[in-house]
Design an enzyme around this catalytic site. Structure first.
Site, PDB file in Angstrom:
ATOM      1  N   LYS A 209      13.783 -10.277  34.006  1.00 51.78           N
ATOM      2  CA  LYS A 209      13.722  -9.766  35.374  1.00 51.78           C
ATOM      3  C   LYS A 209      12.935 -10.743  36.253  1.00 51.78           C
ATOM      4  O   LYS A 209      13.380 -11.130  37.319  1.00 51.78           O
ATOM      5  CB  LYS A 209      13.058  -8.387  35.362  1.00 51.78           C
ATOM      6  CG  LYS A 209      12.936  -7.731  36.706  1.00 51.78           C
ATOM      7  CD  LYS A 209      12.414  -6.312  36.551  1.00 51.78           C
ATOM      8  CE  LYS A 209      11.984  -5.742  37.889  1.00 51.78           C
ATOM      9  NZ  LYS A 209      11.453  -4.387  37.780  1.00 51.78           N
ATOM     10  N   GLU A 215       7.306 -15.973  26.663  1.00 58.37           N
ATOM     11  CA  GLU A 215       8.078 -15.946  25.416  1.00 58.37           C
ATOM     12  C   GLU A 215       9.537 -16.324  25.677  1.00 58.37           C
ATOM     13  O   GLU A 215      10.131 -17.146  24.976  1.00 58.37           O
ATOM     14  CB  GLU A 215       8.061 -14.535  24.794  1.00 58.37           C
ATOM     15  CG  GLU A 215       6.726 -14.081  24.258  1.00 58.37           C
ATOM     16  CD  GLU A 215       5.919 -13.286  25.283  1.00 58.37           C
ATOM     17  OE1 GLU A 215       6.048 -13.566  26.501  1.00 58.37           O
ATOM     18  OE2 GLU A 215       5.154 -12.402  24.866  1.00 58.37           O
ATOM     19  N   GLY A 270      12.037  -2.589  33.839  1.00 55.15           N
ATOM     20  CA  GLY A 270      12.490  -3.282  32.632  1.00 55.15           C
ATOM     21  C   GLY A 270      13.009  -2.335  31.565  1.00 55.15           C
ATOM     22  O   GLY A 270      14.119  -2.490  31.041  1.00 55.15           O
ATOM     23  N   ARG A 271      12.230  -1.303  31.259  1.00 57.06           N
ATOM     24  CA  ARG A 271      12.620  -0.392  30.174  1.00 57.06           C
ATOM     25  C   ARG A 271      13.719   0.579  30.582  1.00 57.06           C
ATOM     26  O   ARG A 271      14.148   1.401  29.772  1.00 57.06           O
ATOM     27  CB  ARG A 271      11.393   0.345  29.646  1.00 57.06           C
ATOM     28  CG  ARG A 271      10.600   1.093  30.692  1.00 57.06           C
ATOM     29  CD  ARG A 271       9.224   1.493  30.162  1.00 57.06           C
ATOM     30  NE  ARG A 271       8.345   2.042  31.181  1.00 57.06           N
ATOM     31  CZ  ARG A 271       7.642   1.322  32.042  1.00 57.06           C
ATOM     32  NH1 ARG A 271       7.730   0.015  32.037  1.00 57.06           N
ATOM     33  NH2 ARG A 271       6.848   1.893  32.933  1.00 57.06           N
ATOM     34  N   GLU A 356       5.304   3.071  27.171  1.00 56.02           N
ATOM     35  CA  GLU A 356       4.981   2.201  28.295  1.00 56.02           C
ATOM     36  C   GLU A 356       5.015   3.011  29.599  1.00 56.02           C
ATOM     37  O   GLU A 356       4.334   2.678  30.568  1.00 56.02           O
ATOM     38  CB  GLU A 356       5.972   1.032  28.361  1.00 56.02           C
ATOM     39  CG  GLU A 356       5.439  -0.180  29.098  1.00 56.02           C
ATOM     40  CD  GLU A 356       6.298  -1.406  28.875  1.00 56.02           C
ATOM     41  OE1 GLU A 356       6.029  -2.153  27.931  1.00 56.02           O
ATOM     42  OE2 GLU A 356       7.267  -1.601  29.630  1.00 56.02           O
ATOM     43  N   HIS A 387      12.003   9.683   2.114  1.00 56.78           N
ATOM     44  CA  HIS A 387      11.471   9.073   0.885  1.00 56.78           C
ATOM     45  C   HIS A 387      10.248   8.224   1.199  1.00 56.78           C
ATOM     46  O   HIS A 387       9.830   7.410   0.380  1.00 56.78           O
ATOM     47  CB  HIS A 387      12.553   8.233   0.203  1.00 56.78           C
ATOM     48  CG  HIS A 387      13.727   9.067  -0.201  1.00 56.78           C
ATOM     49  ND1 HIS A 387      13.846   9.629  -1.458  1.00 56.78           N
ATOM     50  CD2 HIS A 387      14.804   9.490   0.507  1.00 56.78           C
ATOM     51  CE1 HIS A 387      14.968  10.342  -1.511  1.00 56.78           C
ATOM     52  NE2 HIS A 387      15.564  10.270  -0.327  1.00 56.78           N
ATOM     53  N   LYS A 497       0.467 -10.480  29.633  1.00 54.54           N
ATOM     54  CA  LYS A 497       1.155 -11.689  30.079  1.00 54.54           C
ATOM     55  C   LYS A 497       0.157 -12.757  30.508  1.00 54.54           C
ATOM     56  O   LYS A 497       0.456 -13.939  30.483  1.00 54.54           O
ATOM     57  CB  LYS A 497       2.146 -11.362  31.206  1.00 54.54           C
ATOM     58  CG  LYS A 497       3.368 -10.607  30.695  1.00 54.54           C
ATOM     59  CD  LYS A 497       4.427 -10.382  31.761  1.00 54.54           C
ATOM     60  CE  LYS A 497       5.613  -9.615  31.175  1.00 54.54           C
ATOM     61  NZ  LYS A 497       6.707  -9.382  32.087  1.00 54.54           N
TER      62      LYS A 497
HETATM   63  C1  G6Q Z   1       9.368  -3.052  30.882  1.00 53.30           C
HETATM   64  C2  G6Q Z   1       8.251  -3.974  30.932  1.00 53.30           C
HETATM   65  C3  G6Q Z   1       8.367  -5.157  29.998  1.00 53.30           C
HETATM   66  C4  G6Q Z   1       9.327  -6.235  30.475  1.00 53.30           C
HETATM   67  C5  G6Q Z   1       9.113  -7.485  29.635  1.00 53.30           C
HETATM   68  C6  G6Q Z   1      10.038  -8.608  30.012  1.00 53.30           C
HETATM   69  O1  G6Q Z   1       9.456  -2.029  31.513  1.00 53.30           O
HETATM   70  O2  G6Q Z   1       7.997  -4.361  32.221  1.00 53.30           O
HETATM   71  O3  G6Q Z   1       8.721  -4.771  28.703  1.00 53.30           O
HETATM   72  O4  G6Q Z   1      10.636  -5.799  30.388  1.00 53.30           O
HETATM   73  O5  G6Q Z   1       7.770  -7.882  29.752  1.00 53.30           O
HETATM   74  O6  G6Q Z   1       9.896  -8.944  31.366  1.00 53.30           O
HETATM   75  P1  G6Q Z   1      10.952  -9.876  32.068  1.00 53.30           P
HETATM   76  O7  G6Q Z   1      12.270  -9.203  32.040  1.00 53.30           O
HETATM   77  O8  G6Q Z   1      10.440 -10.089  33.455  1.00 53.30           O
HETATM   78  O9  G6Q Z   1      11.003 -11.159  31.273  1.00 53.30           O
END
Ligand code: G6Q
Length: 542
Positions: A209, A215, A270-271, A356, A387, A497
């Site tokens: 996003k 990463e 994001g989520r 989150e 199990h 981050k």
């Molecule tokens: C989701 C969070 C988080 C995010 C990641 C990746 O709700 O904000 O999990 O999706 O940190 O972020 P980017 O999509 O900006 O790389």
């Protein structure tokens, strides 16, 4: 001194506390014995899902008190504000509109006077065209060969949703396409994938996003270098890399042509983003029509959530049952047990969605809560869990409410397997409720009275999966609204981050470090001293 919040002071909250005490002499089993129609009365169908929530310690009065609490807390008003595109994510000043991502083309949702639904459908059409081209081979790698492997590079919300859905809908996947998901900056993650794929037939989706996530950018750079090292020319990057982002400038700076960029908007968290262009891997894998069905299933749940009275509103009921145990029985965790192998990533996905969103202790008005908020979400598919950790559900000291998920029809023809699988699912919820009725040796005694919901779909297909995910999204919404927290920010993630950046610099600099506490200094210095690859390389370092 701690003053009680408006929520815990409210008549509805106080009444629920008294009601809990009044129920202490009864059990779920006894409630069944007293009411032959209990299973029918405490179950509901919505958007292709059937939910049985009768195996809970609740009565009509419980539902009426819980819905009363939700109304007093303004849950319905907040729900309506979300659907209207109001800026309910107050700490970031944004609307929360994942529901717009699955809104039909002939509807309208306005943000600052602009209808966002046409924008959504423009991007969907772009995704669909691209998915069709890759699937039928018209979009090919730089040597002319069709794409066989798709690698999604993204983390958190840009990974968990598409990964979970691609796994869940594997029976609908394109026969030629193999899906890979690289999220961790741990080099082993991308190393394993790059060993398995051919540069000439691999498509990378860089999904971020913000397009600033350390990463993801590191993994994307490694993938790009790997493509070029295979002998591909710089111009080949355009055929092998596409981006999904809200940040066109950063995408361009990375070297991806913005013609190959799929956009989304800051009002998609994001989520909550698998329905947006972040779902591109899903569209590629299952095709445009099936992706549309996924969205339609979620939209059906949206309509149910937006219109059904709280007493017959499935997301609201699941949320309120959760509140009942979290706030009145001290339950600190919630198990999700899908009796379906294809849903094996659902618990991980729900962990992010729920924890989150509702892992917060400050209310919308900036006060510290004086009640418990989001529980720990965890789980594994059945029957494997039986199990392993189910022992603790049956005989452990903690109360752990659980959702069991069952699909009536499998995607294979091994009927005996499926009958055994579902027999186990039903047996577990029954045993958790009943315990062992006859006196037994203490170590063989099961108290029972352990609550469960059972969610059923006829078949795990795109529409039912869409409805199931949306059900959980809205459950999380209702809980967050009731707890008066902002379910749509994630400052804890933002902290993560930033944190490592300084240490990364210190690791790269010469000499030892003394800027932290002695433990952190020691660990960094130990790593600096011992990180060099030894003279005898490991099996993967040749
Ligand atoms: C989701 C969070 C988080 C995010 C990641 C990746 O709700 O904000 O999990 O999706 O940190 O972020 P980017 O999509 O900006 O790389």
């Amino acid at each position: 001194m701690n003053t009680m919040s408006k929520l815990t002071q409210s008549p509805a909250w106080q009444a629920l506390a008294r009601h809990r005490d009044a129920l202490s002499g009864t059990s779920i089993r006894a409630l069944f014995d007293a009411d032959a129609s209990r299973a029918d009365r405490f179950s509901l169908e919505a958007a292709g899902l059937f939910a049985d929530f009768s195996k809970n310690l609740l009565t009509d009065e419980t539902i009426s008190l819980l819905t009363g609490l939700a109304r007093e807390a303004g849950v319905e008003t907040r729900r309506d504000a979300m659907f209207k595109g109001e800026r309910i994510n107050t700490t970031e000043g944004r609307p929360v509109l994942h529901i717009a991502l699955r809104a039909p083309a002939d509807t309208s949702i306005f943000v600052d006077g602009i209808d966002v639904v046409p924008q959504v459908h423009t991007v969907l059409a772009h995704m669909h065209r691209f998915a069709d081209a890759v699937r039928d081979g018209a979009w090919h790698g730089h040597t002319g060969r069709a794409i066989t492997d798709i690698v999604n590079i993204g983390i958190g919300g840009s990974d968990l949703g598409p990964r979970m859905v691609c796994e869940a809908l594997r029976p609908y996947g394109h026969a030629r396409l193999r899906m890979h998901f690289v999220s961790n900056v741990d080099g082993a993650d991308i190393d394993e994938v790059l060993r398995a794929v051919d540069p000439a037939t691999t498509l990378f989706i860089v999904a971020s996003k913000t397009f600033t996530t350390r990463e993801t950018l590191q993994n994307a750079h490694t993938a790009r270098a790997w493509l070029l090292a295979s002998g591909a020319a710089e111009s080949a990057v355009a055929r092998h890399f596409v981006a999904v982002s809200t940040n066109a400038e950063a995408v361009r700076a990375f070297g991806i042509d913005t013609d190959n960029m799929f956009a989304f908007w800051d009002w998609v968290g994001g989520r909550y983003s698998l329905w947006s262009a972040i779902g591109l891997p899903i569209a590629l894998y299952i095709g445009a029509d099936a992706f549309a069905s996924l969205l339609a299933g979620a939209h059906a749940m949206d309509r149910h959530f937006a219109t059904a009275p709280l007493e017959r509103n499935l997301p609201a009921l699941l949320a309120l049952i959760g509140v009942w145990y979290t706030n009145f029985f001290g339950a600190a965790s919630h198990l999700v047990a899908p009796y379906d192998r294809y849903l094996h990533r659902l618990p991980a996905y729900l962990q992010q969605l729920d924890m989150e969103s509702n892992g917060k202790t400050v209310t919308l008005s900036g006060e510290r809560v004086d009640y418990a908020t989001g529980p720990v979400i965890w789980g594994e598919p059945g029957t494997n869990g039986q199990h392993a950790f189910f022992q603790l559900l049956h005989q452990g000291s903690a109360l752990i409410p659980a959702d069991f998920i069952a699909c009536m029809q499998p995607h294979h023809s091994l009927d005996t397997h499926h009958a055994i699988l579902l027999a186990n699912c039903f047996a577990q919820t029954e045993a958790l409720m009943n315990g062992s009725p006859s006196p037994a040796a203490p170590h063989r005694h099961f108290e029972g009275n352990r609550p469960t919901n059972t969610l059923c779909v006829d078949r795990l297909e795109p529409a039912t999966l869409g409805a199931l995910i949306a059900l959980y999204e809205h459950k999380v919404f209702v809980q967050g609204a009731l707890w008066q927290i902002n379910s749509f920010d994630q400052w804890g993630v933002e902290l993560g981050k930033r944190l490592a950046v300084e240490i990364e610099r210190e690791i790269a600099a010469p000499g030892t470090i003394d800027t932290h506490d002695s433990s952190t200094n020691n660990l960094i210095n130990r790593f600096k001293a011992r990180r060099a690859i030894p003279a005898a390389p490991g099996p993967r370092q040749s």
